[in-house]
Design an enzyme around this catalytic site. Structure first.
Site, PDB file in Angstrom:
ATOM      1  N   HIS A 271       1.125  -1.138   0.200  1.00  0.00           N
ATOM      2  CA  HIS A 271      -0.048   0.063   0.232  1.00  0.00           C
ATOM      3  C   HIS A 271       1.244   1.438   0.138  1.00  0.00           C
ATOM      4  O   HIS A 271       1.633   1.824   0.936  1.00  0.00           O
ATOM      5  CB  HIS A 271      -1.473   0.023   1.174  1.00  0.00           C
ATOM      6  CG  HIS A 271      -1.640  -1.683   1.085  1.00  0.00           C
ATOM      7  ND1 HIS A 271      -2.391  -1.810   2.026  1.00  0.00           N
ATOM      8  CD2 HIS A 271      -3.061  -1.412  -0.299  1.00  0.00           C
ATOM      9  CE1 HIS A 271      -3.684  -2.345   1.640  1.00  0.00           C
ATOM     10  NE2 HIS A 271      -3.602  -2.261   0.273  1.00  0.00           N
TER      11      HIS A 271
ATOM     12  N   HIS B 157       2.277  -4.100   6.903  1.00  0.00           N
ATOM     13  CA  HIS B 157       1.732  -3.033   6.175  1.00  0.00           C
ATOM     14  C   HIS B 157       1.472  -1.802   7.708  1.00  0.00           C
ATOM     15  O   HIS B 157       1.909  -2.725   8.571  1.00  0.00           O
ATOM     16  CB  HIS B 157       0.170  -3.427   6.160  1.00  0.00           C
ATOM     17  CG  HIS B 157      -0.504  -4.055   5.213  1.00  0.00           C
ATOM     18  ND1 HIS B 157      -0.531  -3.789   3.788  1.00  0.00           N
ATOM     19  CD2 HIS B 157       0.628  -5.383   4.579  1.00  0.00           C
ATOM     20  CE1 HIS B 157      -1.089  -4.337   3.097  1.00  0.00           C
ATOM     21  NE2 HIS B 157      -0.230  -5.630   3.151  1.00  0.00           N
TER      22      HIS B 157
ATOM     23  N   GLU C 218       0.977  -5.673  11.107  1.00  0.00           N
ATOM     24  CA  GLU C 218       0.011  -4.206  11.102  1.00  0.00           C
ATOM     25  C   GLU C 218       0.645  -3.080  11.615  1.00  0.00           C
ATOM     26  O   GLU C 218       0.089  -2.944  12.835  1.00  0.00           O
ATOM     27  CB  GLU C 218      -1.840  -4.268  11.129  1.00  0.00           C
ATOM     28  CG  GLU C 218      -1.869  -4.539  10.601  1.00  0.00           C
ATOM     29  CD  GLU C 218      -2.410  -4.207   9.066  1.00  0.00           C
ATOM     30  OE1 GLU C 218      -1.815  -2.751   8.053  1.00  0.00           O
ATOM     31  OE2 GLU C 218      -3.123  -4.431   8.053  1.00  0.00           O
TER      32      GLU C 218
HETATM   33 ZN   LIG Z   1      -2.066  -1.655   4.314  1.00  0.00          ZN
END
Ligand SMILES: [Zn+2]
Length: 398
Positions: free
Chosen positions: A163, A309, A368
């Site tokens: 991302h 992420h 995350e």
């Molecule tokens: Zn992400």
């Protein structure tokens, strides 16, 4: 650093002289490793060293220099073969090897593609046992750099920046790599853990920036190249702010783009056209970045993958009950070493780790990092890094 071998030199001798594990020297000189004895004049790469210079001063002798610098005599003889060391004159400059003890990567900066490229080239120079290739290309033609390190049978894969506005993950991964390299060549443990056994037991694969076009868009603004300039403005509905952009440069969310219940995401997502985030594409795997990651996973036969992420301080490790029992064992350790929350299932499909678990029935993790609103500020870096380092080491030693 390069040295030129003399009659009788061996890789083993260089390993002793420079205090570098033999396997790192052998892996830095792969084309030579079938020969035990070197030929005079062979160029040999010594990892973990760079060349420095020293200007002879009045009163210097060979002995005084080696005492002052605390180096073996042969450092000077090997590095200055064309000179007669007994006749060095003041003002003359000699070469000396210098052990690299400081990191090359400075992660606390806007970590764009150019920074990654620069750091990788520097790392390759100092640590030639790194294998650097490209896993494919982005839409705009940037190579998706793929690094391999280690020679073990266990294959562990890490990737970052799927991302765009989670670019801090590339900085973290490069920092992890650099700390691992420093630990290996300086013989110092990481968190009390000796790293050479990890190198011998594991082949670590890293794609630090899966979505370089998107990262550069978030950090550096609209590209000048046609047709991307107009395309991203239109996708962003002429807003000047690209901070919320997660997708690749064509507005496809690469982590909602894999064939793992892709249709479920396609139908429930509000985004029906290319968007800064959440658009799963027209069909799965139309985008070259996702194709490259699929091909890499298919080719490399990874034992486990960790997709990094932001944000949430948690990690996901299950997918539709398809994950193997080993996933839970690893998840327990990840939670233990990081204090991040272990979450087996999350209501999401078509991500890289979902597809990896479904396809290969091996452990896959979405990590995350940090907490807040993406892009996370660099002020979180010092909190994020130590927790990720724990998970990084666990991913190698487990
Ligand atoms: Zn992400």
């Amino acid at each position: 650093m390069k040295v030129v071998s003399r009659r009788g030199d061996t890789l083993w001798y260089f390993s002793q002289l420079f205090q570098i594990p033999l396997s790192l020297i052998v892996d830095s000189n792969k084309e030579l490793s079938s020969r035990s004895l070197l030929n005079k004049g062979d160029t040999i790469f010594i990892p973990g060293y760079s060349k420095s210079t020293y200007e002879i001063k009045a009163g210097d002798t060979l002995l005084s220099i080696i005492h002052q610098k605390r180096i073996p005599m042969d450092f000077i003889l090997l590095m200055n073969q064309e000179k007669d060391p007994s006749r060095m004159k003041p003002g003359e400059v000699i070469c000396l090897p210098e052990k690299v003890c400081r990191p090359i990567v400075n992660p606390k900066r806007k970590y764009d593609y150019h920074t990654l490229f620069h750091d990788l080239n520097k790392l390759k120079e100092v640590y030639p046992f790194l294998e650097c290739t490209s896993a494919g290309q982005s839409v705009m033609g940037k190579p998706l750099h793929h690094i391999k390190i280690g020679k073990g049978t266990k294959k562990v894969h890490w990737n970052g920046s799927f991302h765009a506005n989670e670019w801090i993950t590339s900085a973290v991964i490069m920092n992890l790599l650099n700390d691992y390299l420093l630990a290996l060549t300086n013989g110092v443990p990481l968190r009390g853990l000796p790293c050479l056994p990890l190198y011998e037991g594991t082949e670590l694969s890293i794609v630090p920036m899966v979505n370089p076009d998107g990262v550069d868009l978030v950090l550096n603004g609209v590209p000048n190249e046609k047709p991307f300039k107009e395309m991203v403005k239109k996708i962003n509905q002429d807003r000047a702010d690209f901070m919320g952009w997660k997708a690749n440069i064509r507005g496809v969310d690469l982590n909602k783009h894999f064939p793992a219940n892709w249709m479920v995401e396609k139908e429930r997502k509000e985004e029906k056209v290319p968007s800064p985030r959440d658009y799963p594409g027209d069909t799965p795997l139309t985008e070259p970045e996702a194709q490259a990651m699929r091909e890499l996973a298919a080719k490399e036969n990874f034992d486990r993958v960790i997709a990094v992420h932001t944000q949430g301080e948690e990690f996901y490790w299950g997918y539709e009950g398809l994950e193997p029992p080993d996933s839970e064992r690893i998840a327990i350790e990840f939670e233990h070493v990081s204090t991040y929350k272990s979450v087996q299932y999350v209501d999401s499909h078509a991500g890289f780790k979902d597809w990896f678990i479904q396809e290969f029935r091996k452990p896959g993790f979405t990590l995350e990092l940090g907490k807040g609103i993406n892009p996370l500020p660099l002020s979180q870096y010092d909190t994020i890094y130590p927790k990720t380092l724990g998970i990084f080491l666990a991913s190698l030693y487990l």
